[in-house]
Design an enzyme around this catalytic site. Structure first.
Site, short mmCIF file in Angstrom:
data_model
loop_
_atom_site.label_atom_id
_atom_site.label_comp_id
_atom_site.label_asym_id
_atom_site.label_seq_id
_atom_site.Cartn_x
_atom_site.Cartn_y
_atom_site.Cartn_z
N SER A 47 0.84 -1.19 0.00
CA SER A 47 0.00 0.00 0.00
C SER A 47 0.88 1.24 0.00
CB SER A 47 -0.90 0.01 1.24
OG SER A 47 -1.56 1.25 1.40
N TYR A 57 -2.87 -0.26 10.50
CA TYR A 57 -2.70 -0.75 9.13
C TYR A 57 -1.31 -0.40 8.61
CZ TYR A 57 -3.74 -1.43 4.15
OH TYR A 57 -3.73 -1.84 2.84
#
Length: 276
Positions: free
Chosen positions: A137, A150
């Protein structure tokens, strides 16, 4: 690796979004795709599409072992590639994320990836090589507030992938990382469910801040995103190119973040991200 029409590929997180698009597209390109999902009903739906679907939940080591054993049985012990994709977020200030929640997200977003990888590497070694691709990501490149849990898992994936890539040199096993920015998936829906499960915001020292802005950011957000097919295009190169790249940036957000990370002092980048 074998010719394209006989190559075997395991993809995780295929219930929707990036994993589903990848499974459909690579199957159409001639790959033998093993599409996995956590929930039995999703596995049944994928099977109904004609995909070879298996249950695999990163948080369930037994399901990982069973899926790898089933693939080995069906293919005679051959697996040419893995696309690690399944992950979720627990949004909120880190001080409000319970330790149990952090353990749970690391189990699904990182430790399960490691478990699966260690199980498939021997299969790849036995046949002289393979491809292991991680879906990371933009938040594995830069951290932003309220997304710390995250970010932590994705930063772990980044460092782990770099070490694994160096360790696999000379084995024929190639390691690549895909770095998406905002993609149109069910990611926000899943994040809201995790938030509601784990974060007791009304007892937080930031309760007023939640009421004023954080809940609106979570439940309304900016919406939208780029199509999952943008990730699949990069995946195809990582799987099929003679010399795959180490990292693949997807969406302008990731290109910008990568450039800023390289050239901007940390505190100045903090201030810039704080206004974003």
């Amino acid at each position: 690796m074998t010719e394209i029409n006989t190559r075997t590929l395991l993809i995780t997180g295929c219930s929707s979004g990036i994993g589903l698009d990848a499974a459909r597209t690579l199957s159409e390109r001639g790959w033998r795709v093993f599409a996995t999902a956590r929930k039995t009903e999703d596995v049944e739906r994928l099977s109904g599409e004609g995909l070879e679907a298996l249950r695999l939940d990163y948080a369930d080591p037994d399901s990982i072992a069973a899926a790898v054993a089933e693939i080995a049985e069906r293919t005679g012990g051959r697996l040419d590639a893995v696309f690690h994709n399944g992950a979720y977020a627990i949004p909120g200030p880190l001080e409000d994320v319970p330790p149990a929640a952090m353990r749970a997200i690391f189990e699904s977003n990182f430790l399960g990836w490691h478990d699966l990888t260690t199980r498939v590497i021997p299969m790849m070694r036995a046949h002289g090589g393979g491809r292991i691709v991680m879906n990371s990501s933009v938040l594995g490149l830069i951290a932003t507030k309220w997304r710390g849990a995250y970010c932590a898992t994705k930063f772990a994936v980044e460092g782990w992938s770099d070490a694994l890539r160096m360790e696999m040199r000379g084995t024929g096993i190639e390691i690549s990382v895909i770095e998406p920015g905002p993609i149109d998936t069910a990611f926000r829906k899943n994040a809201i469910a995790a938030f509601e499960k784990w974060v007791d915001w009304e007892k937080s020292a930031r309760a007023d801040q939640y009421r004023e802005s954080l809940l609106t950011q979570l439940y309304e957000g900016s919406g939208g995103g780029y199509p999952a097919s943008d990730v699949t295009k990069k995946l195809i190169h990582a799987l099929e190119a003679p010399r795959p790249r180490v990292r693949y940036f997807v969406t302008p957000h990731t290109h910008v973040a990568g450039a800023l990370k390289r050239v901007m002092p940390a505190r100045l980048l903090d201030r810039l991200l704080d206004r974003a």
